[in-house]
Design a protein around this motif. Structure first.
Motif, PDB file in Angstrom:
ATOM      1  N   THR A 203      -3.268  10.725   3.543  1.00 48.97           N
ATOM      2  CA  THR A 203      -3.803  11.116   2.232  1.00 48.97           C
ATOM      3  C   THR A 203      -3.054  10.437   1.094  1.00 48.97           C
ATOM      4  O   THR A 203      -1.817  10.451   1.072  1.00 48.97           O
ATOM      5  CB  THR A 203      -3.644  12.653   2.072  1.00 48.97           C
ATOM      6  N   ILE A 204      -3.797   9.881   0.160  1.00 48.93           N
ATOM      7  CA  ILE A 204      -3.171   9.398  -1.079  1.00 48.93           C
ATOM      8  C   ILE A 204      -3.352  10.493  -2.121  1.00 48.93           C
ATOM      9  O   ILE A 204      -4.472  10.995  -2.312  1.00 48.93           O
ATOM     10  CB  ILE A 204      -3.830   8.088  -1.563  1.00 48.93           C
ATOM     11  N   PHE A 205      -2.268  10.892  -2.752  1.00 49.48           N
ATOM     12  CA  PHE A 205      -2.344  11.874  -3.834  1.00 49.48           C
ATOM     13  C   PHE A 205      -2.392  11.122  -5.160  1.00 49.48           C
ATOM     14  O   PHE A 205      -1.793  10.033  -5.281  1.00 49.48           O
ATOM     15  CB  PHE A 205      -1.134  12.826  -3.779  1.00 49.48           C
ATOM     16  N   THR A 206      -3.071  11.711  -6.136  1.00 50.00           N
ATOM     17  CA  THR A 206      -3.262  10.990  -7.403  1.00 50.00           C
ATOM     18  C   THR A 206      -1.938  10.675  -8.114  1.00 50.00           C
ATOM     19  O   THR A 206      -1.885   9.770  -8.920  1.00 50.00           O
ATOM     20  CB  THR A 206      -4.182  11.795  -8.355  1.00 50.00           C
ATOM     21  N   LEU A 207      -0.881  11.427  -7.786  1.00 55.18           N
ATOM     22  CA  LEU A 207       0.402  11.149  -8.451  1.00 55.18           C
ATOM     23  C   LEU A 207       1.380  10.378  -7.547  1.00 55.18           C
ATOM     24  O   LEU A 207       2.555  10.264  -7.873  1.00 55.18           O
ATOM     25  CB  LEU A 207       1.039  12.453  -8.943  1.00 55.18           C
ATOM     26  N   ASP A 208       0.891   9.837  -6.442  1.00 57.87           N
ATOM     27  CA  ASP A 208       1.765   9.042  -5.561  1.00 57.87           C
ATOM     28  C   ASP A 208       2.334   7.830  -6.306  1.00 57.87           C
ATOM     29  O   ASP A 208       1.645   7.230  -7.154  1.00 57.87           O
ATOM     30  CB  ASP A 208       0.971   8.527  -4.349  1.00 57.87           C
ATOM     31  N   SER A 209       3.564   7.443  -5.913  1.00 49.09           N
ATOM     32  CA  SER A 209       4.175   6.251  -6.522  1.00 49.09           C
ATOM     33  C   SER A 209       3.483   4.992  -5.993  1.00 49.09           C
ATOM     34  O   SER A 209       2.843   5.026  -4.932  1.00 49.09           O
ATOM     35  CB  SER A 209       5.661   6.192  -6.169  1.00 49.09           C
ATOM     36  N   GLU A 210       3.664   3.918  -6.736  1.00 49.72           N
ATOM     37  CA  GLU A 210       3.095   2.624  -6.332  1.00 49.72           C
ATOM     38  C   GLU A 210       3.545   2.272  -4.907  1.00 49.72           C
ATOM     39  O   GLU A 210       2.748   1.854  -4.071  1.00 49.72           O
ATOM     40  CB  GLU A 210       3.555   1.564  -7.345  1.00 49.72           C
ATOM     41  N   LYS A 211       4.849   2.510  -4.663  1.00 52.67           N
ATOM     42  CA  LYS A 211       5.422   2.176  -3.348  1.00 52.67           C
ATOM     43  C   LYS A 211       4.718   2.956  -2.233  1.00 52.67           C
ATOM     44  O   LYS A 211       4.349   2.391  -1.195  1.00 52.67           O
ATOM     45  CB  LYS A 211       6.925   2.536  -3.378  1.00 52.67           C
ATOM     46  N   ASP A 212       4.516   4.230  -2.451  1.00 46.74           N
ATOM     47  CA  ASP A 212       3.865   5.067  -1.432  1.00 46.74           C
ATOM     48  C   ASP A 212       2.413   4.659  -1.197  1.00 46.74           C
ATOM     49  O   ASP A 212       1.937   4.651  -0.061  1.00 46.74           O
ATOM     50  CB  ASP A 212       3.911   6.550  -1.826  1.00 46.74           C
ATOM     51  N   ILE A 213       1.731   4.332  -2.295  1.00 46.41           N
ATOM     52  CA  ILE A 213       0.312   3.934  -2.158  1.00 46.41           C
ATOM     53  C   ILE A 213       0.228   2.667  -1.308  1.00 46.41           C
ATOM     54  O   ILE A 213      -0.563   2.578  -0.356  1.00 46.41           O
ATOM     55  CB  ILE A 213      -0.337   3.712  -3.554  1.00 46.41           C
ATOM     56  N   ILE A 214       1.091   1.696  -1.616  1.00 44.03           N
ATOM     57  CA  ILE A 214       1.077   0.433  -0.867  1.00 44.03           C
ATOM     58  C   ILE A 214       1.395   0.707   0.611  1.00 44.03           C
ATOM     59  O   ILE A 214       0.714   0.209   1.507  1.00 44.03           O
ATOM     60  CB  ILE A 214       2.072  -0.581  -1.485  1.00 44.03           C
ATOM     61  N   LYS A 215       2.423   1.532   0.828  1.00 47.34           N
ATOM     62  CA  LYS A 215       2.827   1.851   2.210  1.00 47.34           C
ATOM     63  C   LYS A 215       1.694   2.519   2.984  1.00 47.34           C
ATOM     64  O   LYS A 215       1.396   2.145   4.124  1.00 47.34           O
ATOM     65  CB  LYS A 215       4.051   2.779   2.151  1.00 47.34           C
ATOM     66  N   LYS A 216       1.039   3.486   2.362  1.00 50.70           N
ATOM     67  CA  LYS A 216      -0.021   4.231   3.058  1.00 50.70           C
ATOM     68  C   LYS A 216      -1.220   3.337   3.365  1.00 50.70           C
ATOM     69  O   LYS A 216      -1.799   3.424   4.452  1.00 50.70           O
ATOM     70  CB  LYS A 216      -0.465   5.440   2.222  1.00 50.70           C
ATOM     71  N   ILE A 217      -1.595   2.500   2.406  1.00 55.40           N
ATOM     72  CA  ILE A 217      -2.775   1.646   2.651  1.00 55.40           C
ATOM     73  C   ILE A 217      -2.448   0.571   3.693  1.00 55.40           C
ATOM     74  O   ILE A 217      -3.272   0.255   4.545  1.00 55.40           O
ATOM     75  CB  ILE A 217      -3.331   1.064   1.336  1.00 55.40           C
ATOM     76  N   PHE A 268      -6.405  -8.182   2.617  1.00 53.82           N
ATOM     77  CA  PHE A 268      -7.410  -7.217   2.146  1.00 53.82           C
ATOM     78  C   PHE A 268      -6.731  -5.906   1.727  1.00 53.82           C
ATOM     79  O   PHE A 268      -6.949  -5.395   0.621  1.00 53.82           O
ATOM     80  CB  PHE A 268      -8.418  -6.993   3.280  1.00 53.82           C
ATOM     81  N   LYS A 269      -5.879  -5.411   2.612  1.00 50.51           N
ATOM     82  CA  LYS A 269      -5.204  -4.135   2.321  1.00 50.51           C
ATOM     83  C   LYS A 269      -4.317  -4.247   1.074  1.00 50.51           C
ATOM     84  O   LYS A 269      -4.254  -3.301   0.271  1.00 50.51           O
ATOM     85  CB  LYS A 269      -4.354  -3.698   3.515  1.00 50.51           C
ATOM     86  N   ALA A 270      -3.651  -5.384   0.926  1.00 46.11           N
ATOM     87  CA  ALA A 270      -2.779  -5.560  -0.252  1.00 46.11           C
ATOM     88  C   ALA A 270      -3.612  -5.468  -1.532  1.00 46.11           C
ATOM     89  O   ALA A 270      -3.193  -4.843  -2.521  1.00 46.11           O
ATOM     90  CB  ALA A 270      -2.065  -6.910  -0.165  1.00 46.11           C
ATOM     91  N   ASP A 271      -4.820  -6.047  -1.503  1.00 47.94           N
ATOM     92  CA  ASP A 271      -5.671  -6.023  -2.705  1.00 47.94           C
ATOM     93  C   ASP A 271      -6.264  -4.631  -2.941  1.00 47.94           C
ATOM     94  O   ASP A 271      -6.430  -4.210  -4.082  1.00 47.94           O
ATOM     95  CB  ASP A 271      -6.779  -7.077  -2.585  1.00 47.94           C
ATOM     96  N   VAL A 272      -6.588  -3.923  -1.844  1.00 42.42           N
ATOM     97  CA  VAL A 272      -7.088  -2.544  -2.003  1.00 42.42           C
ATOM     98  C   VAL A 272      -5.988  -1.700  -2.659  1.00 42.42           C
ATOM     99  O   VAL A 272      -6.241  -0.958  -3.620  1.00 42.42           O
ATOM    100  CB  VAL A 272      -7.500  -1.917  -0.640  1.00 42.42           C
ATOM    101  N   ALA A 273      -4.761  -1.856  -2.155  1.00 40.55           N
ATOM    102  CA  ALA A 273      -3.633  -1.075  -2.694  1.00 40.55           C
ATOM    103  C   ALA A 273      -3.445  -1.375  -4.178  1.00 40.55           C
ATOM    104  O   ALA A 273      -3.258  -0.461  -4.988  1.00 40.55           O
ATOM    105  CB  ALA A 273      -2.369  -1.388  -1.904  1.00 40.55           C
ATOM    106  N   GLU A 274      -3.522  -2.657  -4.520  1.00 42.19           N
ATOM    107  CA  GLU A 274      -3.345  -3.036  -5.926  1.00 42.19           C
ATOM    108  C   GLU A 274      -4.419  -2.384  -6.807  1.00 42.19           C
ATOM    109  O   GLU A 274      -4.135  -1.893  -7.911  1.00 42.19           O
ATOM    110  CB  GLU A 274      -3.441  -4.564  -6.032  1.00 42.19           C
ATOM    111  N   ALA A 275      -5.658  -2.336  -6.300  1.00 42.03           N
ATOM    112  CA  ALA A 275      -6.755  -1.737  -7.068  1.00 42.03           C
ATOM    113  C   ALA A 275      -6.544  -0.225  -7.237  1.00 42.03           C
ATOM    114  O   ALA A 275      -6.822   0.331  -8.301  1.00 42.03           O
ATOM    115  CB  ALA A 275      -8.086  -2.000  -6.368  1.00 42.03           C
ATOM    116  N   VAL A 276      -6.031   0.423  -6.193  1.00 40.19           N
ATOM    117  CA  VAL A 276      -5.792   1.878  -6.285  1.00 40.19           C
ATOM    118  C   VAL A 276      -4.668   2.139  -7.295  1.00 40.19           C
ATOM    119  O   VAL A 276      -4.785   3.020  -8.152  1.00 40.19           O
ATOM    120  CB  VAL A 276      -5.456   2.478  -4.895  1.00 40.19           C
TER     121      VAL A 276
END
Ligand code: TYM
Length: 328
Positions: A203-217, A268-276
């Protein structure tokens, strides 16, 4: 111009699924409509909650509502338990429902599965949700796909009441977006992304840090085919990422699959993470400015007053139709 109503439970921080499936539409629908948004704390207590935790979550959710663009000058924002008409009409809606139809709700079946002592509130949750909506003579309810069945029940209950006691309630329509209505878990993309998933990578939470979002995706489950195309059946992980990517950039799925033809999952995943990250960052910045501000309480006070003014009229009409109290 339509009357819009929706709500979010103050149980932890909303997820990317909550945002893409519902909350971003709350903000967009403010244009040209009359919107009422609610922090549904009475729904949250259908399962046990830690009092200090839910108190914190209520404030955080209020700040998040404003951070995603809910404008208190145009829309009403309030806490469900501060307008007692919800519990009151909720009771009337329970009396309008049958055990059979409540037991058939898939969310009830899922949430009660394996439990020895099932809280009665889990069963009677949908009539309370119906009351939330019907109190405001709501025409449109922006929600994710998981609320479709509850919306159908809401319409059934309203229709049943109206037929038996006279036209009191407006029949509401769900507003379920064509893309994003069911954002899936990153870890198990055949199940819904959920706040309560025990796997933190799901799960990505709306307040996740950039680092966590990248890691999860980066860690999101895909497949071994190494081709980026949309197929919910055989490629649920990639399709989910494409949905997220499309919603965060405004680019169509077709445009994205063409652009990523022949490219690997890593890029692909790196770009999805950047967009999120780019989508959530401005929300997080506004959230940080709002959280703890005294303005928040004032907005919620005014919201509850305005909501009560509308809700009490419908409640009175329903009581009068039923002949309860000294309504006549
Ligand atoms: P809640 O708090 O679980 O979720 C809030 C909104 O987010 C949507 N949603 C999703 N959309 C897409 N993908 C996902 N993975 C995802 N997960 C959640 C939900 O569909 C919802 O729109 N019963 C409601 C709260 C409620 C309500 C209401 C809603 C109470 N009264 C009246 C509308 C009108 C719920 O539990 O939402």
């Amino acid at each position: 111009m339509s009357r819009i109503f929706s709500g979010v439970q103050p149980t932890s921080i909303p997820t990317l699924g909550n945002y893409l499936g519902a909350m971003r539409n709350f903000a967009a629908l403010q244009e040209g409509n009359e919107c009422i948004y609610c922090i549904v704390d009475e729904h949250a207590i259908t399962v046990p909650q830690d009092p200090a935790e839910i108190q914190k979550n209520i404030h955080n959710l209020a700040a998040l509502y404003l951070a995603i663009g809910i404008d208190p000058k145009r829309s009403i924002l309030f806490i469900q338990s501060e307008v007692p008409c919800h519990a009151q009409l909720g009771w009337i809606m329970q009396c309008t429902s049958t055990m059979g139809e409540l037991e058939r709700m898939t969310q009830f079946k899922d949430k009660s599965k394996g439990k020895q002592a099932i809280p009665a509130g889990l069963l009677t949750y949908p009539p309370l949700m119906a009351a939330d909506i019907l109190l405001y003579q709501t025409e449109l309810v922006p929600v994710g796909a998981d609320q479709k069945q509850h919306m159908e029940l809401t319409r059934d209950l309203a229709e049943r009441f109206n037929k038996k006691y006279g036209e009191v309630f407006t029949l509401p329509e769900p507003y379920i977006p064509p893309v994003g209505a069911r954002i899936m878990s990153l870890a198990e993309p055949t199940k819904k992304m959920s706040k309560s998933d025990s796997n933190r990578k799901a799960t990505i939470f709306t307040l996740d840090s950039e680092k966590d979002i990248i890691k999860k995706i980066k860690a999101a489950t895909t497949d071994t085919e190494a081709s980026i195309r949309y197929d919910r059946e055989s490629k649920p992980g990639v399709s989910n990422l494409l949905d997220i990517f499309s919603l965060c950039t405004g680019r169509s799925i077709d445009e994205l699959t063409t652009a990523y033809e022949g490219k690997g999952y890593g890029a692909f995943k790196a770009d999805v993470a950047e967009a999120v990250v780019a989508t959530l960052k401005p929300i997080q910045e506004r959230y940080q400015q709002l959280i703890g501000s005294p303005e928040l309480d004032q907005i919620l006070d005014e919201g509850a007053e305005k909501a009560y003014e509308i809700a009490k009229k419908t409640l009175k009409a329903a009581e009068k139709a039923l002949g309860i109290g000294r309504a006549n």
